[in-house]
Design a protein around this motif. Structure first.
Motif, PDB file in Angstrom:
ATOM      1  N   ASP A   5      -5.172 -14.087   0.790  1.00 40.61           N
ATOM      2  CA  ASP A   5      -4.862 -14.381  -0.621  1.00 40.61           C
ATOM      3  C   ASP A   5      -3.624 -13.640  -1.137  1.00 40.61           C
ATOM      4  OD1 ASP A   5      -7.128 -16.019  -0.675  1.00 40.61           O
ATOM      5  OD2 ASP A   5      -8.418 -14.320  -1.191  1.00 40.61           O
ATOM      6  N   MET A   6      -2.668 -13.391  -0.269  1.00 46.78           N
ATOM      7  CA  MET A   6      -1.414 -12.805  -0.749  1.00 46.78           C
ATOM      8  C   MET A   6      -0.538 -13.922  -1.318  1.00 46.78           C
ATOM      9  SD  MET A   6       1.368 -10.364   1.212  1.00 46.78           S
ATOM     10  CE  MET A   6       0.287  -8.947   1.109  1.00 46.78           C
ATOM     11  N   GLY A   7       0.107 -13.654  -2.443  1.00 44.79           N
ATOM     12  CA  GLY A   7       0.889 -14.665  -3.140  1.00 44.79           C
ATOM     13  C   GLY A   7       2.149 -15.070  -2.397  1.00 44.79           C
ATOM     14  N   TYR A   8       2.622 -16.270  -2.728  1.00 49.62           N
ATOM     15  CA  TYR A   8       3.817 -16.817  -2.078  1.00 49.62           C
ATOM     16  C   TYR A   8       5.039 -15.927  -2.325  1.00 49.62           C
ATOM     17  CZ  TYR A   8       7.873 -19.816  -1.362  1.00 49.62           C
ATOM     18  OH  TYR A   8       9.087 -20.303  -0.967  1.00 49.62           O
ATOM     19  N   HIS A   9       5.190 -15.415  -3.563  1.00 52.27           N
ATOM     20  CA  HIS A   9       6.359 -14.605  -3.896  1.00 52.27           C
ATOM     21  C   HIS A   9       6.347 -13.284  -3.135  1.00 52.27           C
ATOM     22  CE1 HIS A   9       7.927 -17.292  -6.963  1.00 52.27           C
ATOM     23  NE2 HIS A   9       6.707 -17.401  -7.494  1.00 52.27           N
ATOM     24  N   ASP A  10       5.163 -12.725  -2.933  1.00 48.76           N
ATOM     25  CA  ASP A  10       5.076 -11.478  -2.154  1.00 48.76           C
ATOM     26  C   ASP A  10       5.505 -11.729  -0.710  1.00 48.76           C
ATOM     27  OD1 ASP A  10       4.206  -9.962  -4.288  1.00 48.76           O
ATOM     28  OD2 ASP A  10       2.078 -10.348  -3.885  1.00 48.76           O
ATOM     29  N   ILE A  11       5.037 -12.838  -0.145  1.00 48.52           N
ATOM     30  CA  ILE A  11       5.402 -13.148   1.244  1.00 48.52           C
ATOM     31  C   ILE A  11       6.897 -13.414   1.346  1.00 48.52           C
ATOM     32  CG2 ILE A  11       5.045 -14.783   3.132  1.00 48.52           C
ATOM     33  CD1 ILE A  11       2.196 -15.214   2.061  1.00 48.52           C
ATOM     34  N   SER A  27       5.303  -3.957   6.230  1.00 49.31           N
ATOM     35  CA  SER A  27       5.417  -4.152   4.784  1.00 49.31           C
ATOM     36  C   SER A  27       4.258  -4.985   4.248  1.00 49.31           C
ATOM     37  CB  SER A  27       6.751  -4.829   4.474  1.00 49.31           C
ATOM     38  OG  SER A  27       6.893  -5.044   3.086  1.00 49.31           O
ATOM     39  N   PHE A  28       3.830  -6.011   5.021  1.00 49.57           N
ATOM     40  CA  PHE A  28       2.691  -6.823   4.598  1.00 49.57           C
ATOM     41  C   PHE A  28       1.438  -5.971   4.475  1.00 49.57           C
ATOM     42  CE2 PHE A  28      -0.946  -8.503   7.117  1.00 49.57           C
ATOM     43  CZ  PHE A  28      -1.645  -9.060   6.067  1.00 49.57           C
ATOM     44  N   LEU A  29       1.161  -5.126   5.479  1.00 53.67           N
ATOM     45  CA  LEU A  29      -0.057  -4.316   5.440  1.00 53.67           C
ATOM     46  C   LEU A  29      -0.018  -3.323   4.284  1.00 53.67           C
ATOM     47  CD1 LEU A  29      -0.614  -3.611   9.250  1.00 53.67           C
ATOM     48  CD2 LEU A  29      -2.085  -4.954   7.740  1.00 53.67           C
ATOM     49  N   ILE A  30       1.142  -2.709   4.042  1.00 55.01           N
ATOM     50  CA  ILE A  30       1.246  -1.744   2.938  1.00 55.01           C
ATOM     51  C   ILE A  30       0.984  -2.432   1.602  1.00 55.01           C
ATOM     52  CG2 ILE A  30       2.872  -0.275   1.697  1.00 55.01           C
ATOM     53  CD1 ILE A  30       4.162   0.335   4.451  1.00 55.01           C
ATOM     54  N   LYS A  31       1.599  -3.605   1.409  1.00 53.27           N
ATOM     55  CA  LYS A  31       1.414  -4.318   0.133  1.00 53.27           C
ATOM     56  C   LYS A  31      -0.029  -4.775  -0.037  1.00 53.27           C
ATOM     57  CE  LYS A  31       4.828  -6.645  -1.420  1.00 53.27           C
ATOM     58  NZ  LYS A  31       5.057  -5.971  -2.729  1.00 53.27           N
ATOM     59  N   TRP A  32      -0.666  -5.236   1.055  1.00 47.43           N
ATOM     60  CA  TRP A  32      -2.060  -5.694   0.981  1.00 47.43           C
ATOM     61  C   TRP A  32      -2.981  -4.542   0.620  1.00 47.43           C
ATOM     62  CZ3 TRP A  32      -6.110  -5.368   5.063  1.00 47.43           C
ATOM     63  CH2 TRP A  32      -7.256  -6.083   4.718  1.00 47.43           C
ATOM     64  N   ILE A  33      -2.735  -3.365   1.184  1.00 46.52           N
ATOM     65  CA  ILE A  33      -3.565  -2.197   0.871  1.00 46.52           C
ATOM     66  C   ILE A  33      -3.344  -1.763  -0.577  1.00 46.52           C
ATOM     67  CG2 ILE A  33      -3.940   0.246   1.422  1.00 46.52           C
ATOM     68  CD1 ILE A  33      -3.208  -0.488   4.338  1.00 46.52           C
ATOM     69  N   GLU A  34      -2.080  -1.784  -1.030  1.00 47.25           N
ATOM     70  CA  GLU A  34      -1.802  -1.382  -2.415  1.00 47.25           C
ATOM     71  C   GLU A  34      -2.505  -2.295  -3.413  1.00 47.25           C
ATOM     72  OE1 GLU A  34       2.412  -1.480  -2.631  1.00 47.25           O
ATOM     73  OE2 GLU A  34       2.696   0.513  -1.735  1.00 47.25           O
ATOM     74  N   LYS A  35      -2.552  -3.593  -3.118  1.00 49.00           N
ATOM     75  CA  LYS A  35      -3.144  -4.536  -4.066  1.00 49.00           C
ATOM     76  C   LYS A  35      -4.666  -4.536  -4.041  1.00 49.00           C
ATOM     77  CE  LYS A  35       0.441  -7.895  -4.987  1.00 49.00           C
ATOM     78  NZ  LYS A  35       0.696  -9.333  -5.206  1.00 49.00           N
ATOM     79  N   ASN A  36      -5.258  -4.282  -2.893  1.00 51.99           N
ATOM     80  CA  ASN A  36      -6.712  -4.424  -2.745  1.00 51.99           C
ATOM     81  C   ASN A  36      -7.460  -3.101  -2.719  1.00 51.99           C
ATOM     82  OD1 ASN A  36      -7.375  -7.529  -1.970  1.00 51.99           O
ATOM     83  ND2 ASN A  36      -5.346  -6.942  -1.207  1.00 51.99           N
ATOM     84  N   GLY A  37      -6.764  -2.001  -2.448  1.00 53.75           N
ATOM     85  CA  GLY A  37      -7.422  -0.702  -2.461  1.00 53.75           C
ATOM     86  C   GLY A  37      -8.578  -0.631  -1.465  1.00 53.75           C
ATOM     87  N   PRO A  38      -9.775  -0.186  -1.924  1.00 52.71           N
ATOM     88  CA  PRO A  38     -10.917  -0.061  -0.997  1.00 52.71           C
ATOM     89  C   PRO A  38     -11.365  -1.395  -0.403  1.00 52.71           C
ATOM     90  CG  PRO A  38     -11.305   1.159  -3.028  1.00 52.71           C
ATOM     91  CD  PRO A  38     -10.096   0.336  -3.263  1.00 52.71           C
TER      92      PRO A  38
END
Length: 234
Positions: A5-11, A27-38
């Motif tokens: 569920d990562m947005g098109y603009h983020d990708i 970069s994808f993993l860092i952004k996914w962790i920042e957005k979803n946290g735990p």
């Protein structure tokens, strides 16, 4: 990223800001962790990979999870040496470090084996390596030798102890690559030969014949001249 569920603009931003594939993944993993946290868990990542039929990648991440659950080994104190009055036996020869037919392929063997796999793509498919993994190897490595080594390294990473010489030989034979299979079998047979043991020297037997006395050696010192004898005539 889309499956999680990562947005098109983020990708699109990741694609634009990072040219290298490795940087894009990080970069994808860092952004996914920042957005979803735990909620950014291994379980969600593994489920997403399996739903996309990325079984190899899912297995690698599951192996990382299992390794992380093992407690670190505790250092054991060394036993104190006990004084022994008995003579110590000679050290036993160590088993050969050469590969065994049913043994696990080690990373140290990759360079030697890579030259025995000219058609590595067929072997990779026979060993159930995913299509995307094969394409990544071809894209990231131009030289054929580097492709073969990368294939072996990835296969070992995905299969661990199940990446054996036996499986590799069976795959080659099933593809009709008898020559390559025989060369790898020859490596294994050479590894099975035990190291040659040194033969003890024969003990000297006591002789029953009498030994001749030692011969006098000629002296290198000058001899005195003979003394005149007294005459017995009147």
């Amino acid at each position: 990223a889309k499956k999680l569920d990562m947005g098109y603009h983020d990708i699109e931003g990741i694609y634009t800001n990072h040219r290298a594939r490795a940087d894009q993944r990080m970069s994808f993993l860092i952004k996914w962790i920042e957005k979803n946290g735990p909620a950014a868990t291994y379980e969600r990542l593994i489920e997403a990979l399996k739903s996309l039929r990325e079984q190899g990648a899912a297995k690698r991440i599951e192996r990382i999870c299992k390794q992380g659950q093992k407690p670190p080994p505790q250092l054991q104190p060394l036993p104190e040496p006990q004084p022994s009055s008995q003579p110590q036996p000679p050290p036993q020869p160590q088993p050969s470090s050469q590969p065994q037919p049913n043994g696990e392929i080690r990373y140290a063997d990759i360079e030697r084996l890579a030259g025995k796999l000219p058609n590595w793509q067929l072997v990779a498919k026979n060993l159930d390596m995913g299509y995307q993994d094969i394409k990544d190897i071809e894209t990231n490595h131009r030289a054929r030798a580097d492709q073969r080594m990368s294939f072996l390294r990835k296969w070992i990473e995905e299969n661990g102890p199940a990446a054996t010489y036996e499986r590799l030989i069976v795959a080659l034979k099933s593809l009709g690559q008898q020559g390559e299979a025989e060369r790898i079998e020859r490596i294994c047979k050479q590894g099975q030969k035990p190291p040659s043991q040194p033969q003890p020297l024969p003990e000297s037997q006591p002789s029953s014949q009498p030994q001749p006395p030692p011969q006098p050696q000629p002296s290198s010192q000058p001899q005195p001249p003979p003394q005149p004898q007294p005459s017995s005539q009147p």
